[in-house]
Design a protein around this motif. Structure first.
Motif: not given
Lengths: 147, 385, 393, 163
Positions: C167-178, C325-340
C-alpha cells in the motif's frame, strides 16, 4: 480570520426517526430478547443479517427466517486510535470488525473486544457478547469476543 | 436524431402521511414491483436505473446505495439526481435522454421520499443560502406565501378562486387509489374556514407531507411496442432554471420566467399553439392553490389575470375542456422526491388509457410539469403517437 | 443483463476542454459558487465558447458537503443555467459526464457543460460520511467512510496477500507523480518507511495511505462531432462508457469489486478493448485509499493474472512505465468527493491531447478514467477515451 | 391492487419502534469575495451595496460574479438605499424547527421579499409588523439596524413599515 476572507460558522441540526419495517423490526426486537435473526428467500440458501424483507437478487419476498447461533468469522477489522463521540471509551482503542455470522451470507459491523488488536487476523473466530440490559436496537449487542 | 422513447409501465405506492409499516427501502420496492408487474418485466430486463431524491430530507447521503436491494440495482448502471421538487421530472428526463441516445434500451426510473422520518420544513429551510436566505426562510410554506401574496396582489384572484382549486384537487383525488388526501365532501366554505399557515395561504390551500414512491419503465420504440399496447410516447422535454437567489425573479409566481420558457419550448416542439385546445389533460406540479392559478397563466392556459375565471368556468375540472390534475395533484399528495415523477406517471396513465376512474376519455396529448428549487421548471409532453 | 446494451461508437461525443482548480486543503477565499465560476470561466476561455452558448449543464455535488439542500441552485448562473437545462447528479462527477454524453448522443444539444465541485473543508468528514451508513444498526456505532475503508483495506490485505508495504508503494508512486502536477494538493518523495510511519487514521489506514480533506472543482465541455471539428484545440473522444452498482458494503466481499469488473467489461466492449494492459496507455483511478488502487487494478484485469502489486513493484505503473497509473497523483494525493471521478476524465483528456505538461505520458492515445462513489466504492464507472484521429497516425 | 402487486412487507405489524438519529453538522462556510465585501460595508458603515451588470445595468443584491440573464461578468459596486418596497410578504404561523438552532422558531413573524431602492433584485428579510392586514405588496419599508453590527444580514434587525 482574515478581513479579506470571511468565514461564517453555522450548524445544521435536524432530528430523524427511522421506521425499521417488518424485517428490521423483528431483528431489532430479537436483539432485545437475545436472539439473532436472519432472513432469506424460501428455497434459497442465502441468508442476510441484518435481514432484508425483500431479496434484491431473486426479486422475491425474503420471509424465510433463521435464528443464528452468534458465532462467526472475522472478515476484517479496523482499529480506531482516538476516542469517538459515539463511543466514549476512554483510554481504549476501539476495534471495529466485520463479522460473517455462522449461518449468514452477509456481514454485521460491530465492535471487537480484545486487549491485543495487533494479534487479530482475518479469519479469526468470534462470538457475540450480549449486554445485560437490552432494549430493541443494535446496542443490545456489546460486541464480539475472540473464541 | 433521438430514438423514440415510450413510457410502458408505472407503479406507485399508496401515498400517506406516514408509512410506519415499512422503511425507505421497502417503500421503493413497493413502487418498483408494481411498475415491473405493470410491464410484465423482470428486474433482469432492466438495463439501467435512474433515481431521484433529496438527501437532507431523508438525513441520508446516497440513500439509493443503502437501498440498492430494494430497487434491484445489483449489477446495474445507476445514477441519482437531486434537483428539489423537479427531481421526479429531472430523473424521468434523464431516463429519456439515456434511451433516446441509444445507450440503454429499457430503463427503470424511481423517485422516493419518506417525509415523515425527518423534518422537511426544516430541511427545506436549508435550501436557502446560508448567508443570505436561511436565517429568514420559513420552510416551503413561508416562502410560498410571500410569492402568493405578490400574485394575489397583481392578478386579482380571490380566496374563493383558491378554495375552488383546493376542492377540485381533493375531490379528484378520490378517483385515485394512490392519492394521500381524499376529501369527497370538501367545500369551498371549509377551505375558507381553515387557518392561515402563512397569510394568504391557509391550511387547505397547501399540499400535505406524504411518504411515497413512484416508478416508471421507459423503453425504445421497438421494445415499447412489445411491452405495452399503447405506450405513452415522450414527445418533448424541456428544463428551465431561474437565477440563483430567491429574490431574483421580479414577480416570482405571477411571472414564472422558467415555467413560461419550458412550456413554450415543449409546445413549440409539438406544434401546440393553444394549450387548452390542443392538450387533453395536464398534470402540473402545484404546491398550493395559488400556484395552480398562477401556473394557468404561466403555462398559457389563460391570459394574465384570467386564472380565476378559468376555474370559475370549470375549464380545468374533470368535465372541462382541459382537466388539470385528475390525480388530485400535489395538493393531494406530496412525497417530494416522487412528486414530479407522479405527474409524469399520471400523464402516462392517461395516454395509455389506464387511469381508471380518473381517466380523461380519449386523452391523446398530455402535459406534465415539475417545479422546484428556486422556481425551476421541467416540462414534458406525452402522446399516443 | 438480458437486454442488449448499445454503447456509443467512438467519435460521437468529444471532450472539447477540461479544467481543474488547484486542489487545496481549504479555499477560504471562495464560495463553491465562486469555485465553479473559476473553472467554468477558464474552460470557456480556453475553448473559445461563450457562456451564452451553453444551454445544457450537468453538475455533480453532494448537499451534505455543500451544507445546503439542493445545493446545485447556487451554481446556476455561473454555469449558464438561467432558463437553461441544468440537472444535478448527486454522486460522482463521472456520472454527470455520462449523462452529459447521453444528452449529446440523443441529439438534444451540441454542447454540454459538466461540472463537479466540493469543499470538504467546510463541513465535518466524520459527521457527513456517517450519513451514508445504515441508520438502524451502523450509525449508532459511529461508523464513517474512513472506518469502512480501513475495514476494506484490512480485508484486501488478508485475502490478496498484499502487505502494508505494498500500500505504501502505491502511495509513494502517486505522491511522486503528484510532484509533477502543479494542481496537486499533496506531493513528495516519501519513503516507504515514512509512509508507514505517518499518523494513523484508522488502522491500517494512515495519513499517507488516504486522500486528505480537499477543496476543488472540475469542469469539462462536451461537444458533438460538428463542434469537435470546429474546435481550434485538440479534442479527445469518449470511446466507451460503463457503470455498475454493487451490493451494500456488508452484503459483499470487500476484497473485490464485482461492479468495477462489470463496468469495465461494458466500457471495454464498446471501445473495442480486448487486452486492457496492451490496449490502454494511461489509467487514472479514483482511489482515495491506497488499497483501492490495487483492488481496482485487479478488477480491471490490469493485474494480468498476478496481483497488481507485482506490476507495481516492477515500475509498470510509474510515469514512464508500461502503463502509467495515476500520473496526476490521483485521488490519494487529494481530490474531493464528487470531483475525483470527473478529474480523472479531465486528466485523461489532458494526456490524450498532449497537454499534461510534466506528467505527460508519451504517445498516449487511449486512456481509462474511473470513478467511484458510495461506501467502499459501491457504485463504479469506467470511461475509455481516445485521442483525436490525427494523433493515431 | 392485485394480490401480485401487494408489497409483502406492507401492512404487517411494525408500528411503534422508530430509530432516532440526529443529523448534526457544523459548517464553516466561506463568505467569498462578494459577500465578504458586502457584509464588511454593512458592519463598518451601515451601508448596503450591490453589483451592476455592465450589460443590462441590473443591480444585484446579493452581489455575485455573473449576471445569469446576460451570461456575463458583473462589474462595478453601487450603493443602494436602506429603504425599499415589499415585493411579497406574509406572516408565518406554522411552527418548525430552525435548522440553525435545532429549536422551534418563534411564531408568528413577518417575512418579506424586499426590493431596496436602486436594486433590481430583492432580499429576504423579517418585517416588524405581524398583522397581515397592515402589510401589503407595494408598501414601503425601511431597514432598522441593530446598535451593534457584526457583519451579517441580521445587522438589519427587520424592516419597518413607512407611513
Amino acid at each position: 480570520m482574515s478581513e479579506s476572507h470571511w468565514i461564517v460558522k453555522q450548524k445544521i441540526e435536524i432530528p430523524f426517526h427511522y421506521t425499521p419495517g417488518p424485517a428490521l423490526l423483528r431483528f431489532l426486537e430479537g436483539l432485545r430478547d437475545g436472539k439473532l435473526f436472519a432472513s432469506g428467500v424460501r428455497g434459497e440458501s442465502r441468508k442476510t443479517v441484518p435481514p432484508l424483507s425483500f431479496c434484491g437478487r431473486s426479486w422475491k419476498p425474503a420471509d424465510d427466517w433463521a435464528e443464528l447461533p452468534g458465532t462467526g468469522t472475522l472478515e476484517s477489522f479496523a482499529v480506531v486510535p482516538h476516542g469517538m463521540a459515539e463511543l466514549p471509551q476512554e483510554g481504549e482503542r476501539i476495534v471495529f470488525g466485520l463479522v460473517k455470522l455462522d449461518g449468514a451470507d452477509t456481514c454485521l459491523a460491530h465492535l471487537i473486544h480484545t486487549k491485543e488488536p495487533g494479534k487479530l487476523k482475518v479469519g479469526t473466530k468470534v462470538r457475540l457478547r450480549w449486554r445485560a440490559e437490552r432494549s430493541p436496537g443494535i446496542q443490545a449487542i456489546a460486541g464480539f469476543d475472540l473464541l | 436524431m433521438p430514438h423514440k422513447v415510450g413510457i410502458v409501465a408505472t407503479g406507485q405506492t399508496k401515498h400517506t402521511a406516514k408509512r410506519t409499516d415499512i422503511n425507505l427501502r421497502e417503500l421503493i420496492t413497493e413502487a418498483v414491483t408494481r411498475a415491473l408487474d405493470d410491464a410484465g418485466l423482470r428486474m433482469s430486463d432492466i438495463d439501467a436505473v435512474m433515481l431521484g431524491n433529496m438527501e437532507p430530507f431523508e438525513g441520508f447521503m446516497l440513500p439509493e446505495l443503502w437501498s440498492v436491494e430494494g430497487w434491484g440495482g445489483l449489477g446495474k448502471p445507476a445514477m441519482k439526481f437531486n434537483t428539489g421538487g423537479t427531481v421526479g421530472t429531472s430523473t424521468a428526463i434523464a431516463a429519456y435522454y439515456f434511451v433516446a441516445s441509444g445507450i440503454y434500451d429499457t430503463i427503470l426510473a424511481v423517485g422516493f421520499e419518506k417525509q415523515s422520518e425527518g423534518h422537511t420544513q426544516t430541511a427545506i429551510t436549508t435550501v436557502g443560502d446560508p448567508l443570505w436566505e436561511r436565517t429568514m426562510m420559513a420552510g416551503a410554506i413561508g416562502n410560498f406565501a410571500v410569492m402568493a401574496s405578490t400574485y394575489v396582489h397583481e392578478s386579482g384572484v380571490t380566496e374563493e378562486h383558491a378554495a375552488k382549486i383546493a376542492v377540485k384537487s381533493r375531490r379528484n383525488a378520490c378517483n385515485n387509489e394512490y392519492a394521500h388526501l381524499q376529501m369527497p365532501n370538501l367545500t369551498v366554505e371549509e377551505v375558507l374556514a381553515s387557518p392561515y399557515l402563512a397569510y394568504p395561504v391557509r391550511r387547505l390551500d397547501f399540499c400535505p407531507q406524504s411518504d411515497g414512491a413512484c416508478a416508471m419503465v421507459l423503453a425504445t420504440e421497438s421494445k415499447a411496442k412489445k411491452l405495452a399496447p399503447q405506450p405513452a410516447w415522450i414527445k418533448a422535454v424541456a428544463t428551465a432554471h431561474e437565477q440563483q437567489y430567491m429574490g431574483d425573479s421580479p414577480r416570482r409566481l405571477a411571472d414564472m420566467r422558467s415555467q413560461r420558457a419550458a412550456s413554450q419550448r415543449v409546445y413549440k416542439a409539438c406544434g401546440i399553439s393553444d394549450p387548452v385546445r390542443d392538450l387533453d389533460v395536464a398534470e402540473i406540479y402545484e404546491v398550493a392553490t395559488y400556484a395552480e392559478l398562477a401556473m394557468y397563466e404561466n403555462l398559457g392556459f389563460c391570459a394574465p389575470g384570467q386564472s380565476g375565471k378559468l376555474i370559475d368556468q370549470g375549464v380545468t375540472t374533470m368535465s372541462g375542456q382541459l382537466p388539470v390534475n385528475p390525480s388530485g395533484g400535489v395538493l393531494a399528495t406530496n412525497c417530494i422526491g416522487a412528486t414530479a415523477m407522479i405527474r409524469v406517471a399520471e400523464a402516462a396513465l392517461q395516454i395509455m388509457g389506464k387511469a381508471g376512474k380518473r381517466q380523461v376519455p380519449g386523452a391523446n396529448l398530455a402535459l406534465a410539469t415539475g417545479y422546484g428549487g428556486n422556481a425551476w421548471t421541467d416540462a414534458l409532453i406525452l402522446g399516443r403517437e | 443483463m438480458d437486454g442488449e446494451v448499445t454503447l456509443p461508437a467512438p467519435g460521437q461525443v468529444a471532450i472539447l476542454g477540461a479544467v481543474q482548480t488547484r486542489y487545496e486543503a481549504g479555499k477560504p477565499h471562495q464560495t463553491y459558487n465562486e469555485l465553479v465560476h473559476e473553472v467554468v470561466d477558464q474552460l470557456l476561455t480556453e475553448t473559445g465558447v461563450a457562456l451564452k452558448e451553453i444551454q445544457s449543464i450537468v453538475s455533480a455535488s453532494q448537499d451534505f458537503f455543500d451544507g445546503r439542500t439542493i445545493s446545485g441552485m447556487a451554481i446556476n448562473e455561473v454555469a449558464g443555467g438561467y432558463l437553461n437545462s441544468e440537472s444535478k447528479v448527486a454522486g460522482d462527477g463521472i456520472q454527470a459526464l455520462i449523462y452529459g454524453a447521453a444528452r449529446i448522443l440523443a441529439g438534444a444539444y451540441d454542447l454540454t457543460l459538466v461540472v463537479a465541485h466540493c469543499k470538504e473543508s467546510e463541513g465535518q468528514f466524520h459527521q457527513i460520511t456517517s450519513t451514508m451508513f445504515d441508520p438502524y444498526v451502523e450509525r449508532p456505532l459511529g461508523l464513517d467512510e474512513h472506518i469502512a475503508a480501513a475495514l476494506q483495506a484490512r480485508r484486501f490485505l488478508g485475502v490478496s496477500g498484499a502487505a502494508e508495504a505494498d500500500l505504501a508503494a502505491v502511495s509513494r508512486k502517486n505522491h511522486r507523480h503528484a510532484m509533477k502536477n502543479p494542481l496537486a494538493r499533496r506531493s513528495g518523495d516519501f519513503s516507504i518507511e515514512e509512509i508507514l510511519a505517518s499518523a494513523e487514521i484508522v488502522s491500517p489506514l494512515r495519513d499517507l495511505l488516504a486522500g486528505p480533506i480537499t477543496d476543488g472543482a472540475c469542469a469539462i465541455l462536451l461537444g458533438s462531432p460538428e463542434r469537435a471539428r470546429a474546435s481550434r484545440r485538440p479534442v479527445s473522444w469518449i470511446a466507451g462508457m460503463g457503470s455498475s452498482t454493487d451490493a451494500y458494503w456488508t452484503g459483499r466481499d470487500l476484497a473485490a469489486s464485482a461492479a468495477l469488473a462489470q463496468a469495465a467489461e461494458r466500457a471495454f466492449a464498446a471501445a473495442g478493448i480486448r487486452k486492457p494492459l496492451d490496449d490502454l496507455r494511461v489509467v487514472e483511478l479514483s482511489a482515495r485509499y491506497a488499497h483501492e488502487e490495487l483492488l481496482y487494478l485487479d478488477a480491471l484485469g490490469l493485474g494480468n493474472g498476478a496481483a497488481a502489486k507485482a506490476r507495481l513493484a516492477t515500475g509498470d505503473f510509474d510515469l514512464g512505465g508500461k502503463l502509467p497509473v495515476n500520473p496526476s497523483g490521483g485521488a490519494l494525493t487529494g481530490n474531493p468527493t464528487c470531483v475525483a471521478g470527473l478529474a480523472r476524465v479531465a486528466e485523461i483528456h489532458l494526456q490524450l491531447t498532449a497537454a499534461a505538461g510534466q506528467h505527460q505520458v508519451k504517445d498516449a492515445r487511449t486512456g481509462l478514467a474511473h470513478g467511484a462513489s458510495g461506501i467502499c466504492g459501491q457504485s463504479q464507472t469506467v470511461v475509455v477515451l481516445r485521442g483525436d484521429a490525427p494523433q493515431r497516425t | 391492487m392485485s394480490e401480485k402487486t401487494k408489497n409483502p412487507a406492507a401492512g404487517k405489524k411494525a408500528e411503534g419502534l422508530r430509530v432516532p438519529w440526529l443529523l448534526s453538522v457544523e459548517y464553516e462556510y466561506a463568505a467569498g469575495h462578494f459577500a465578504t465585501r458586502f457584509f464588511q460595508e454593512l458592519r463598518d458603515n451601515g451601508r448596503i451595496w450591490g453589483v451592476r451588470c455592465p450589460g443590462c445595468q441590473r443591480v444585484y443584491i446579493p452581489p455575485r460574479p455573473v449576471c445569469g440573464i446576460c451570461a456575463g461578468k458583473t462589474g462595478e459596486w453601487v450603493e443602494v438605499g436602506d429603504e425599499g418596497v415589499i415585493v411579497g410578504c406574509t406572516v408565518v404561523n406554522v411552527p418548525f424547527i430552525d435548522p440553525m438552532t435545532g429549536e422551534q422558531r418563534p411564531i408568528p413573524y413577518g417575512f418579506a421579499i424586499i426590493r431596496l431602492d436602486g436594486a433590481s433584485t430583492a432580499l429576504y428579510h423579517f418585517l416588524e409588523e405581524t398583522d397581515p392586514k397592515k402589510l401589503g405588496v407595494g408598501k414601503r419599508v425601511k431597514a432598522v439596524f441593530r446598535p451593534e453590527r457584526k457583519g451579517t444580514l441580521l445587522d438589519i434587525k427587520h424592516f419597518r413599515l413607512l407611513d
